[in-house]
Design an enzyme around this catalytic site. Structure first.
Site, PDB file in Angstrom:
ATOM      1  N   LYS A 119      22.490  76.314  38.103  1.00 20.08           N
ATOM      2  CA  LYS A 119      22.009  75.282  39.023  1.00 20.08           C
ATOM      3  C   LYS A 119      22.759  75.252  40.357  1.00 20.08           C
ATOM      4  O   LYS A 119      22.209  74.841  41.372  1.00 20.08           O
ATOM      5  CB  LYS A 119      22.066  73.901  38.359  1.00 20.08           C
ATOM      6  CG  LYS A 119      21.083  73.766  37.202  1.00 20.08           C
ATOM      7  CD  LYS A 119      21.098  72.361  36.616  1.00 20.08           C
ATOM      8  CE  LYS A 119      20.116  72.248  35.452  1.00 20.08           C
ATOM      9  NZ  LYS A 119      20.045  70.857  34.934  1.00 20.08           N
ATOM     10  N   ASP A 179      15.431  66.934  38.165  1.00 21.01           N
ATOM     11  CA  ASP A 179      16.141  66.118  37.171  1.00 21.01           C
ATOM     12  C   ASP A 179      16.304  64.682  37.667  1.00 21.01           C
ATOM     13  O   ASP A 179      16.166  63.722  36.895  1.00 21.01           O
ATOM     14  CB  ASP A 179      17.534  66.700  36.879  1.00 21.01           C
ATOM     15  CG  ASP A 179      17.492  67.929  36.001  1.00 21.01           C
ATOM     16  OD1 ASP A 179      16.540  68.059  35.209  1.00 21.01           O
ATOM     17  OD2 ASP A 179      18.400  68.768  36.113  1.00 21.01           O
TER      18      ASP A 179
END
Length: 275
Positions: free
Chosen positions: A68, A105
């Site tokens: 990420k 997210d």
């Protein structure tokens, strides 16, 4: 005949990922017969080479740990949401080769909370201080009007959480993990720790707990979530988060909205039941 379009989830380890189940369910529901979604075991060292192999048929990538942050230097641009926590879990690939990074997210957490009737809370607590905790802080910056207590196990993580809070303009109080039982009295508790870490807190669940958002989904329920439910508290699960963030990924990658939330959730629940 339509041209094949591809997407995939990358990470290491990746075999456990439910993303293929969720995205394929969406494609089936949307009638996207020429779309495929796969999983690839890719770590930080292999990521640059993998990206170089992608042709114009590729529409997007989902990223899990440890990619990420590693992906950011390899992108052409990232959204403000992704920049706010230095984490990208979604890459949209233009047919001109342009790579745009986003973080679903954070809005996925907000959507999961809102689905459970949580639009705003006066205060909150976060258990843990890893990458998911930074996304939790970003989500709380949108729904929490007051202070967020963050329970951490190391001074280095404490400093990291303070930096995120400052960047997000969020009122954060750092607390020691030894006092984590106190977190359970908050109006909203977000548990971001690995499996098993919060098990020892379950005995301290108050008689009338409010809302627990436990980001795990396998194994489910966690010991803490099971006790929380038994005491009548509201529980938001990691599957709720996974589905809501995947909905946003499907919409960005395919250009089709709304993505089929219910079909994706049912597919995820069935896949977990089959494990």
């Amino acid at each position: 005949m339509s041209a094949l379009r591809r997407a995939a989830v990358l990470g290491s380890p990746i075999a456990h990922s439910l993303s293929p189940v969720l995205h394929r369910a969406a494609y089936a529901e949307l009638g996207l017969r020429d779309w495929t979604y796969d999983r690839f075991e890719v770590d930080e060292n292999a990521l640059p080479g993998f990206l170089q192999t992608l042709g114009p048929e590729w529409a997007g990538l989902s990223l899990t740990m440890p990619l990420k942050r590693a992906v950011i230097p390899l992108l052409d641009e990232i959204t403000e949401t992704a920049a706010s926590v230095d984490a990208v879990n979604t890459v949209v690939l233009g047919q001109d080769g342009r790579r745009t990074g986003d973080n679903t997210d954070i809005p996925g957490m907000v959507a999961a909370l809102r689905e459970h009737g949580i639009d705003e809370v006066g205060s909150a607590a976060v258990l843990g201080a890893g990458a998911t905790a930074s996304s939790a802080l970003a989500a709380l910056s949108r729904v929490c009007a007051g202070e967020v207590a963050v329970y951490v196990r190391s001074a280095a993580r404490a400093a990291q959480m303070r930096r995120w809070a400052e960047r997000l303009d969020l009122a954060v109080r750092i607390a020691d993990w030894a006092d984590a039982e106190q977190a359970l009295r908050a109006p909203l508790v977000i548990a971001t720790t690995p499996a098993g870490v919060t098990d020892a807190l379950a005995h301290a669940v108050p008689e009338r707990p409010a809302t627990l958002f436990d980001v795990l989904y396998d194994p489910w329920p966690t010991v803490l979530a099971a006790r929380w439910s038994a005491y009548g508290g509201a529980v938001v699960s990691g599957l709720d988060l996974l589905v809501h963030q995947a909905v946003l990924q499907v919409e960005q990658m395919t250009g089709r909205a709304p993505a089929p939330l219910d079909a994706m959730r049912k597919a995820g629940e069935q896949a977990l039941a089959d494990r």
